[in-house]
Design an enzyme around this catalytic site. Structure first.
Site, short mmCIF file in Angstrom:
data_model
loop_
_atom_site.label_atom_id
_atom_site.label_comp_id
_atom_site.label_asym_id
_atom_site.label_seq_id
_atom_site.Cartn_x
_atom_site.Cartn_y
_atom_site.Cartn_z
N ALA A 79 0.86 -1.18 0.00
CA ALA A 79 0.00 0.00 0.00
C ALA A 79 0.90 1.23 0.00
CB ALA A 79 -0.87 -0.02 1.25
N GLY B 294 0.58 -5.12 0.44
CA GLY B 294 -0.52 -5.07 -0.52
C GLY B 294 -0.13 -5.62 -1.89
N GLU C 119 -0.54 -9.19 -1.62
CA GLU C 119 -1.99 -9.45 -1.50
C GLU C 119 -2.68 -9.41 -2.87
OE1 GLU C 119 -2.33 -6.49 1.67
OE2 GLU C 119 -3.33 -8.02 2.88
N GLU D 10 3.96 -5.97 6.98
CA GLU D 10 3.13 -4.98 7.68
C GLU D 10 3.45 -4.85 9.16
OE1 GLU D 10 2.06 -6.97 5.32
OE2 GLU D 10 0.57 -6.00 4.04
N1 3HC Z 1 4.60 3.46 0.06
C1 3HC Z 1 5.08 4.69 -0.24
N2 3HC Z 1 6.37 4.93 -0.53
C2 3HC Z 1 7.21 3.88 -0.52
C3 3HC Z 1 6.80 2.57 -0.21
C4 3HC Z 1 5.41 2.37 0.09
N3 3HC Z 1 4.92 1.17 0.36
N4 3HC Z 1 7.85 1.75 -0.27
C5 3HC Z 1 8.90 2.51 -0.61
N5 3HC Z 1 8.52 3.79 -0.76
C6 3HC Z 1 9.34 4.94 -1.18
C7 3HC Z 1 10.44 5.23 -0.17
O1 3HC Z 1 9.99 6.09 0.84
C8 3HC Z 1 11.48 5.89 -1.06
O2 3HC Z 1 11.07 7.22 -1.27
P1 3HC Z 1 12.15 8.40 -1.41
O3 3HC Z 1 12.96 8.06 -2.61
O4 3HC Z 1 11.31 9.61 -1.54
O5 3HC Z 1 12.95 8.38 -0.14
C9 3HC Z 1 11.34 5.15 -2.39
O6 3HC Z 1 10.05 4.55 -2.35
C10 3HC Z 1 12.35 4.04 -2.59
O7 3HC Z 1 12.35 3.21 -1.43
P2 3HC Z 1 13.69 2.62 -0.84
O8 3HC Z 1 14.70 3.70 -0.69
O9 3HC Z 1 13.33 1.84 0.37
O10 3HC Z 1 14.16 1.66 -2.01
P3 3HC Z 1 14.81 0.23 -1.97
O11 3HC Z 1 15.00 -0.14 -3.36
O12 3HC Z 1 15.98 0.21 -1.04
O13 3HC Z 1 13.72 -0.74 -1.30
C11 3HC Z 1 11.55 -1.70 -1.00
C12 3HC Z 1 12.51 -0.98 -1.96
C13 3HC Z 1 12.12 -3.10 -0.65
C14 3HC Z 1 10.23 -1.84 -1.69
C15 3HC Z 1 11.41 -0.88 0.31
O14 3HC Z 1 11.12 0.44 -0.03
C16 3HC Z 1 10.33 -1.35 1.24
O15 3HC Z 1 10.55 -2.27 1.99
N6 3HC Z 1 9.15 -0.69 1.20
C17 3HC Z 1 8.08 -0.90 2.14
C18 3HC Z 1 7.35 -2.16 1.89
C19 3HC Z 1 6.21 -2.32 2.86
O16 3HC Z 1 6.34 -2.17 4.06
N7 3HC Z 1 5.04 -2.66 2.33
C20 3HC Z 1 3.88 -2.85 3.13
C21 3HC Z 1 3.11 -1.58 3.19
S1 3HC Z 1 1.68 -1.69 4.22
C22 3HC Z 1 0.56 -2.52 3.26
O17 3HC Z 1 0.87 -2.93 2.19
C23 3HC Z 1 -0.79 -2.65 3.82
C24 3HC Z 1 -1.61 -3.59 3.04
O18 3HC Z 1 -1.65 -4.83 3.70
C25 3HC Z 1 -3.02 -3.08 2.85
#
Ligand code: 3HC
Length: 693
Positions: free
Chosen positions: A65, A104, A107, A127
């Site tokens: 998400a 997500g 998912e 998450e």
């Molecule tokens: N939402 C919004 N922005 C995100 C994001 C997300 N899920 N994931 C990454 N970003 C942004 C980062 O903030 C960063 O922004 P910036 O350049 O402005 O600083 C940019 O994307 C690049 O991210 P990284 O620097 O972390 O890039 P990497 O290549 O090192 O890593 C990644 C990529 C492995 C995808 C890592 O960003 C990550 O782990 N992201 C989060 C994943 C996550 O936690 N997903 C679950 C979200 S909650 C959810 O999905 C709820 C659902 O169940 C409904």
């Protein structure tokens, strides 16, 4: 849909290739959800398509998400609804995954009728790391596909699962080098057949007792963090309810957690981590290549650093002064790898491979060709300056020279060379191959590319770098020294070690600070106090309890005695320590009084926030988030509070300032309120409102 739309359809004969194209990580933002919903509607309506494949442009499949949307109310279409429309589609939909399908993102894939993974791809439901549970069916569809226990592990650890494991778990249908082509081919084959809808399946037979035993252990380990327990609650529903009911309950829990303080705190740390890598005036692209490193000193720190470097694939030369010390260092490194093999983290062959990256020598001149040299010798300024003067004659021009000091003035160490611009501090935390945090200490003369090199090395080692300026103890140890002093004061004012530790553990610290001191050894800080005695301001309140304990040889756990007594592997209250503490209070004319757990927490918090505000004002730390990262990643501060400054903002800085003023009144010199804290309170602002200068 236009070419610039975040979701587009490219026809592949009778298969609709739905491409999500929303840089940087294809997060399921509102426009993406909307685009995906429209694409699925079009699939149903368009007679030209029999099936669809969902794939992504760019470096990764959907990374979850859009976390940035979590601070505002959710906008329809909601992801669970979009996913129901995918799952219920009469035409087959296959997910083609590359990069990482997280949260997500996974998912979405779970709602498809089949999943193809690129060989280098990985999947996960991270998450819980954000204080959440999966909110779009992850807790309901995953256990139906891979079983309750495997889902419990994946969801409560938040770990990323690589292609091979995902296949063996039954999470994906196939792993293919060309995932999109394979998915298109599979989608075609599924047309007209019976579609496998995870939501319509029952969870496979499961061992409820084993599940509950694991679940109980997970909740205990989560210590105060809510998400893991809530995820387990949602998971149980997968075995008890149909998909609609299960997903409705999951969504309600997700929304509740999303609005809660723990998830807010963990999201703050997520973005703080990304911010920390950005340093004004430092261009990551200018980092010098580092393939071969030298590590001087093979004690606990040096050995840990050498292991961290070898783990990351670097060639490492370890230097010691004598054959005996070198052999001990080699054995220390080998035993670290033996433990990794024993615990199943790596195989015996991998150990051989990593050990093969290490060379051992007593000849410091053998570092002449190294790209980067890290010094990890005895913590003494003159010893380190002598070493750097020698290194100056040995290291090749353009090599980066780093000191792993935890307190000392890196400017003075840099000045011992004719190339101070190539010197920086790399403060690793112990055990260096395990702890993620590295403070990158930027000297006044360090070239930006040298800082970039430190950042790039840290990332290569899989670590979290935080850049800071030079001061005694940098960010972490300076703050630690401050609140550790306040703890000594409380011992003298009336608290006992176990009372202080219990209060702070209940607050959320991983381990009570006095138990930590026993673990680290009292002799280390004793030596430092003796070193600083001559320059200590006589106006400073000084507590002698630690010195008394050391004089009695009570060096902590290794001596079987410190602030506590250790017998049969158990930590016990020691009446002798109580007597020593009471004697010290008496000697100072202090009438001991009960100190409540609340006061203990308030005083520690006040000390941390006040010192942190001074550090920010001096420019030693760039931003409040950096301090939060240091405290949560290096000092056992609970991540679900978001770090001390995030917590302080939430509590209100006025309340903190009040505690700080009381401290200043009671403890005098050195405890004056930080001007920055006073300014923020006067203006009604928070740490979060501070902009990067
Ligand atoms: N939402 C919004 N922005 C995100 C994001 C997300 N899920 N994931 C990454 N970003 C942004 C980062 O903030 C960063 O922004 P910036 O350049 O402005 O600083 C940019 O994307 C690049 O991210 P990284 O620097 O972390 O890039 P990497 O290549 O090192 O890593 C990644 C990529 C492995 C995808 C890592 O960003 C990550 O782990 N992201 C989060 C994943 C996550 O936690 N997903 C679950 C979200 S909650 C959810 O999905 C709820 C659902 O169940 C409904």
């Amino acid at each position: 849909m236009t070419d610039t739309a975040p979701v587009r359809i490219e026809p592949r004969e009778r298969v609709a290739l739905i491409i999500i194209d929303s840089p940087p990580v294809n997060a399921a933002s509102h426009p993406v959800r909307k685009g995906l919903a429209e694409a699925i509607d079009r699939l149903q309506a368009d007679n030209g398509f029999d099936a669809a494949v969902i794939a992504c442009a760019g470096s990764t499949f959907v990374a979850g998400a859009d976390i940035r949307e979590f601070n505002s109310p959710p906008q329809p279409p909601h992801l669970p609804d979009v996913l129901f429309s995918i799952e219920r589609s009469a035409k087959p939909v296959v997910a083609a995954i590359h990069g990482t399908a997280l949260g997500g993102g996974l998912e979405i894939a779970l709602a498809c009728h089949a999943r193809i993974l690129n060989a280098k791809a990985a999947v996960g439901l991270p998450e819980v790391k954000l204080g959440l549970i999966p909110g779009a069916g992850g807790t309901q569809r995953l256990p139906r596909l891979i079983g309750m226990e495997a889902a419990l592990d994946m969801i409560t650890s938040g770990r990323t699962v690589r292609a091979e494991e995902a296949k063996s778990l039954g999470l994906v249908d196939a792993v293919a080098p060309d995932h999109v082509a394979a998915a298109i081919e599979l989608a075609g084959r599924l047309v007209g057949g019976r579609l496998r809808r995870a939501g319509a399946m029952d969870v496979p037979a499961w061992d409820q007792a084993a599940f509950e035993a694991k679940a109980a252990a997970i909740v205990k380990k989560a210590r105060g963090k809510l998400a893991e327990g809530k995820a387990i609650e949602a998971l149980r529903l997968a075995a008890q309810s149909d998909i609609e009911k299960g997903m409705a309950a999951e969504r309600a829990i997700f929304q509740e957690l999303r609005a809660g303080s723990q998830s807010g705190a963990l999201r703050h740390l997520f973005f703080a981590e990304r911010e920390a890598a950005k340093v004004p005036g430092v261009d990551p692209k200018t980092a010098r290549p580092v393939e071969a490193v030298g590590v001087i000193g093979a004690g606990t720190m040096g050995a840990g650093i050498a292991v961290a470097c070898a783990d990351a694939g670097l060639a490492v030369t370890v230097i010691e002064t004598t054959d005996d010390a070198l052999e001990k260092g080699r054995a220390r490194i080998e035993s670290t790898y033996d433990r990794m093999v024993k615990s199943g983290r790596i195989g015996a062959e991998e150990k051989t491979r990593r050990m093969g990256r290490l060379a051992f020598s007593t000849d410091i001149a053998s570092l002449a060709t190294r790209d980067l040299i890290i010094e990890a010798v005895f913590e003494d300024l003159e010893v380190k300056r002598d070493l750097f003067a020698r290194l100056d004659n040995i290291a090749r021009p353009g090599a980066t020279l780093a000191t792993n000091t935890s307190y000392l003035d890196v400017n003075l160490i840099a000045d011992a060379t004719a190339r101070p611009q190539d010197v920086l501090g790399l403060h690793f935390f112990s055990p260096a191959n395990v702890m993620r945090l590295i403070e990158i200490v930027r000297t006044t003369q360090a070239r930006p590319e040298v800082v970039a090199t430190g950042l790039s090395l840290a990332r290569k080692l899989g670590k979290l770098p935080v850049v800071c300026g030079v001061c005694d103890g940098f960010i972490g140890n300076r703050i630690f020294a401050s609140y550790r002093k306040q703890i000594d004061y409380m011992l003298e004012d009336g608290a006992l070690p176990h009372e202080i530790d219990a209060a702070l553990e209940a607050y959320g610290l991983a381990m009570g600070p006095l138990a930590v001191t026993d673990l680290a050894g009292l002799d280390i800080s004793w030596a430092r106090r003796k070193r600083l005695a001559a320059t200590r301001d006589p106006r400073e309140r000084y507590v002698e309890i630690g010195d008394r304990l050391c004089e009695l040889g009570r060096f902590g756990q290794k001596a079987g005695r410190g602030y506590y007594l250790y017998a049969n592997g158990q930590r016990q209250i020691d009446p002798d320590v109580t007597a020593i503490i009471e004697d010290e209070s008496r000697a100072k004319g202090i009438v001991r009084r009960r100190i409540s757990p609340e006061e203990i927490i308030d005083r520690v918090r006040g000390a941390i926030v006040n010192e942190a505000a001074k550090i920010l004002d001096e420019g030693v730390a760039q931003r409040p988030g950096d301090i939060d990262l240091v405290m949560t990643n290096g000092y056992g501060f609970p991540a679900w509070l978001g770090g001390p400054l995030h917590e302080a903002d939430a509590l209100g800085l006025g309340k903190i300032l009040q505690t700080v003023k009381e401290t200043a009144r009671r403890d005098g010199h050195g405890w004056e309120p930080a001007p920055l804290l006073e300014r923020l309170v006067a203006k009604g602002e928070s740490f979060a409102s501070l902009k990067l200068s």
